[in-house]
Scaffold this motif. Structure first.
Motif, PDB file in Angstrom:
ATOM      1  N   PRO A   1     -44.396  40.053  13.062  1.00 25.08           N
ATOM      2  CA  PRO A   1     -44.656  39.184  11.976  1.00 25.08           C
ATOM      3  C   PRO A   1     -43.419  38.402  11.267  1.00 25.08           C
ATOM      4  CG  PRO A   1     -44.773  41.351  11.246  1.00 25.08           C
ATOM      5  CD  PRO A   1     -44.518  41.551  12.555  1.00 25.08           C
ATOM      6  N   PRO A   2     -43.653  37.305  10.478  1.00 24.40           N
ATOM      7  CA  PRO A   2     -42.628  36.810   9.674  1.00 24.40           C
ATOM      8  C   PRO A   2     -41.793  37.633   8.765  1.00 24.40           C
ATOM      9  CG  PRO A   2     -44.540  35.213   9.852  1.00 24.40           C
ATOM     10  CD  PRO A   2     -45.020  36.669  10.596  1.00 24.40           C
ATOM     11  N   VAL A   3     -42.352  38.510   8.217  1.00 22.99           N
ATOM     12  CA  VAL A   3     -41.566  39.336   7.544  1.00 22.99           C
ATOM     13  C   VAL A   3     -40.671  40.066   8.063  1.00 22.99           C
ATOM     14  CG1 VAL A   3     -43.109  41.433   7.372  1.00 22.99           C
ATOM     15  CG2 VAL A   3     -41.728  40.815   5.271  1.00 22.99           C
ATOM     16  N   ALA A   4     -40.652  40.534   9.467  1.00 26.12           N
ATOM     17  CA  ALA A   4     -39.730  41.124  10.057  1.00 26.12           C
ATOM     18  C   ALA A   4     -38.620  40.299  10.635  1.00 26.12           C
ATOM     19  CB  ALA A   4     -40.528  41.564  11.340  1.00 26.12           C
ATOM     20  N   THR A   5     -38.879  39.120  10.725  1.00 30.00           N
ATOM     21  CA  THR A   5     -37.805  38.245  10.973  1.00 30.00           C
ATOM     22  C   THR A   5     -36.885  38.029   9.907  1.00 30.00           C
ATOM     23  OG1 THR A   5     -39.310  36.902  12.467  1.00 30.00           O
ATOM     24  CG2 THR A   5     -36.977  35.897  11.562  1.00 30.00           C
ATOM     25  N   THR A   6     -37.392  38.208   8.479  1.00 27.68           N
ATOM     26  CA  THR A   6     -36.718  38.040   7.285  1.00 27.68           C
ATOM     27  C   THR A   6     -35.972  39.433   7.174  1.00 27.68           C
ATOM     28  OG1 THR A   6     -38.602  38.480   6.078  1.00 27.68           O
ATOM     29  CG2 THR A   6     -37.876  36.235   6.343  1.00 27.68           C
ATOM     30  N   LEU A   7     -36.642  40.479   7.597  1.00 32.19           N
ATOM     31  CA  LEU A   7     -36.109  41.838   7.446  1.00 32.19           C
ATOM     32  C   LEU A   7     -34.700  41.831   8.340  1.00 32.19           C
ATOM     33  CD1 LEU A   7     -36.246  44.624   6.030  1.00 32.19           C
ATOM     34  CD2 LEU A   7     -37.796  45.363   7.961  1.00 32.19           C
ATOM     35  N   MET A   8     -34.821  41.413   9.670  1.00 31.97           N
ATOM     36  CA  MET A   8     -33.464  41.516  10.366  1.00 31.97           C
ATOM     37  C   MET A   8     -32.588  40.615   9.560  1.00 31.97           C
ATOM     38  SD  MET A   8     -34.900  40.213  13.949  1.00 31.97           S
ATOM     39  CE  MET A   8     -36.344  39.833  14.253  1.00 31.97           C
ATOM     40  N   PHE A   9     -32.854  39.757   8.909  1.00 36.89           N
ATOM     41  CA  PHE A   9     -31.738  38.870   8.159  1.00 36.89           C
ATOM     42  C   PHE A   9     -31.233  39.647   6.892  1.00 36.89           C
ATOM     43  CE2 PHE A   9     -30.577  35.994   4.910  1.00 36.89           C
ATOM     44  CZ  PHE A   9     -29.486  35.202   5.556  1.00 36.89           C
ATOM     45  N   ALA A  10     -32.330  40.336   5.987  1.00 42.09           N
ATOM     46  CA  ALA A  10     -32.209  40.747   4.831  1.00 42.09           C
ATOM     47  C   ALA A  10     -31.135  42.150   4.891  1.00 42.09           C
ATOM     48  CB  ALA A  10     -33.312  40.681   4.110  1.00 42.09           C
ATOM     49  N   VAL A  11     -31.377  42.925   5.947  1.00 44.09           N
ATOM     50  CA  VAL A  11     -30.724  44.110   5.980  1.00 44.09           C
ATOM     51  C   VAL A  11     -29.438  44.002   6.097  1.00 44.09           C
ATOM     52  CG1 VAL A  11     -30.804  44.207   8.509  1.00 44.09           C
ATOM     53  CG2 VAL A  11     -30.939  46.412   7.181  1.00 44.09           C
ATOM     54  N   TYR A  12     -28.785  42.908   6.499  1.00 47.61           N
ATOM     55  CA  TYR A  12     -27.347  42.639   6.425  1.00 47.61           C
ATOM     56  C   TYR A  12     -27.066  42.534   4.993  1.00 47.61           C
ATOM     57  CZ  TYR A  12     -23.415  39.434   6.866  1.00 47.61           C
ATOM     58  OH  TYR A  12     -22.140  38.903   6.744  1.00 47.61           O
ATOM     59  N   ALA A  13     -27.833  41.815   4.269  1.00 49.33           N
ATOM     60  CA  ALA A  13     -27.279  41.493   2.932  1.00 49.33           C
ATOM     61  C   ALA A  13     -27.152  42.959   2.080  1.00 49.33           C
ATOM     62  CB  ALA A  13     -28.131  40.589   2.302  1.00 49.33           C
ATOM     63  N   PHE A  14     -28.154  43.884   2.410  1.00 48.91           N
ATOM     64  CA  PHE A  14     -28.375  44.980   1.397  1.00 48.91           C
ATOM     65  C   PHE A  14     -27.249  46.075   1.933  1.00 48.91           C
ATOM     66  CE2 PHE A  14     -32.242  42.696   0.759  1.00 48.91           C
ATOM     67  CZ  PHE A  14     -32.068  42.558  -0.717  1.00 48.91           C
ATOM     68  N   THR A  15     -26.992  46.226   3.070  1.00 42.38           N
ATOM     69  CA  THR A  15     -25.812  46.961   3.882  1.00 42.38           C
ATOM     70  C   THR A  15     -24.634  46.754   3.095  1.00 42.38           C
ATOM     71  OG1 THR A  15     -25.926  46.175   5.696  1.00 42.38           O
ATOM     72  CG2 THR A  15     -27.238  48.192   5.485  1.00 42.38           C
TER      73      THR A  15
END
Length: 392
Positions: free
Chosen positions: A44-58
């Motif tokens: 789903p779309p939220v998974a795509t943004t999660l792939m991206f956002a996990v970089y920012a938070f780590t």
């Protein structure tokens, strides 16, 4: 810092700029792969943004815990460690066959970036030509924006022409960062805080008392710029594909190099102007460009959308350069990485949070609707930042 020769300073300056650019290449190269991962894995779309956002938070976690590590431990060991960690993450990207492995790879990449960005940014300042105070802020901006543009468009083209795009992109970058981890030891030592082998607390970011007011004024500009940057990298390719009907990966990613090239051009043209003027232009252009991009989306006008993105790029490049021009001349050399870490903590919170919000909004109000809602918030924030910087 022990006194380095002129040749040594030049080599250190060039190395830090090149390594910063390549780090941003590695950060943006996965972006064109997100729609492909989502399609292959049925996400789903939220998974795509999660792939991206996990970089920012780590990355944020690394910045908080060790963002100023190079002030205490020296630039070279931190850059070497971060580069090797980044190489590991790229190998994992190359071999990833599930969402879990993509997230693990992106998370490790974020940790590596949290070590590298402050250290390399401080290294650029360490070795900048002494007679050119503007050089460090200009080249830090150019390196970051050129890396973003080159990484995204190169990966997109390789996706279109290669039978093994992941191998070409990620294996090549992994090899480059192993080389960077080796070459950094040929640069002169950087600045170190007194008592460099002290506690871990000395490796954490901090804002000197004399800079707290300036940081507070800069925060709206940082948030507006990096939120826009994050949305383009995370959702820009999907938006162009779905809203404008682009079929090739290169066309889907075209907005990213347009954004980057425009930002570099504006930074070069304005780098000798005052920090205040550069900052005011940056936030104003960012707000106006974002508003025009929303209008172009409503009119389904792709050329107008790219022109608006170019204006947004000039705003992001100059707004960030204005922040650096305001802060870095007032920073003690042994606190440079600590202050840069604070700047990047704010930046990557703005980089990641709106992207996750957009992913959650897409199923409810569609992708253009989510971009419109967040774009409107960015326009308001830019107006606040512009008025605040004009007054101060």
């Amino acid at each position: 810092m022990p006194k380095a020769s002129v040749a040594g300073r030049r080599w250190g300056f060039g190395f830090a700029i090149a390594a910063t650019m390549l780090m941003m290449v590695a950060a943006s190269a996965p972006s064109p792969f997100y729609p492909r991962f989502a399609e292959q894995l049925g996400l789903p779309p939220v998974a795509t943004t999660l792939m991206f956002a996990v970089y920012a938070f780590t990355m944020l976690a690394a910045l908080l815990l060790a963002g100023a590590a190079s002030d205490a431990r020296g630039r070279r060991p931190v850059v070497a460690a971060g580069s090797l960690l980044l190489a590991v993450s790229l190998v994992l990207f190359w071999q990833a066959d599930s969402l879990v492995w993509v997230l693990v790879a992106r998370g490790i990449q974020g940790i590596a970036a949290g070590l590298l960005l402050p250290a390399l940014s401080a290294m650029v300042v360490d070795f900048a030509p002494p007679a050119q105070a503007h050089a460090a802020s200009l080249w830090n901006t150019i390196a970051a924006m050129s890396g973003l543009g080159v990484g995204a468009i190169t990966a997109a083209i390789i996706l279109d022409v290669s039978e093994n795009p992941a191998g070409v992109v990620f294996a090549s970058l992994a090899g480059i960062f192993v080389a960077i981890a080796t070459l950094v030891w040929t640069t002169p030592p950087g600045e170190r805080s007194p008592g460099a082998r002290a506690k871990l607390a000395s490796s954490r970011p901090a804002v000197p008392q004399n800079l707290r007011g300036a940081i507070a004024v800069a925060i709206p500009a940082i948030i507006a710029g990096w939120a826009t940057n994050g949305l383009f990298l995370a959702l820009g390719s999907s938006l162009v594909r779905l809203h404008f009907g682009a079929t090739s990966h290169a066309l889907q990613s075209a907005a990213i190099p347009v954004f980057a090239v425009a930002g570099i051009a504006a930074s070069v043209l304005l780098h000798r102007r005052s920090a205040r003027l550069v900052s005011v232009y940056g936030t104003a252009a960012l707000g106006v460009g974002t508003a025009l991009s929303l209008l172009a989306l409503a009119l389904h006008a792709f050329p107008a959308y790219l022109l608006a993105v170019a204006l947004v790029g000039t705003g992001f490049g100059t707004a960030f350069m204005g922040v650096l021009k305001t802060l870095m001349p007032r920073v003690n050399p042994a606190q440079r990485a600590a202050v840069m870490a604070v700047v990047y903590i704010v930046s990557y919170l703005a980089f990641g949070l709106p992207t996750i919000v957009a992913g959650l909004l897409v199923p409810v109000i569609t992708l253009p609707g989510a971009m419109g809602a967040l774009g409107a918030a960015i326009v308001v924030l830019c107006a606040i930042a512009t008025v605040q910087r004009i007054r101060i």
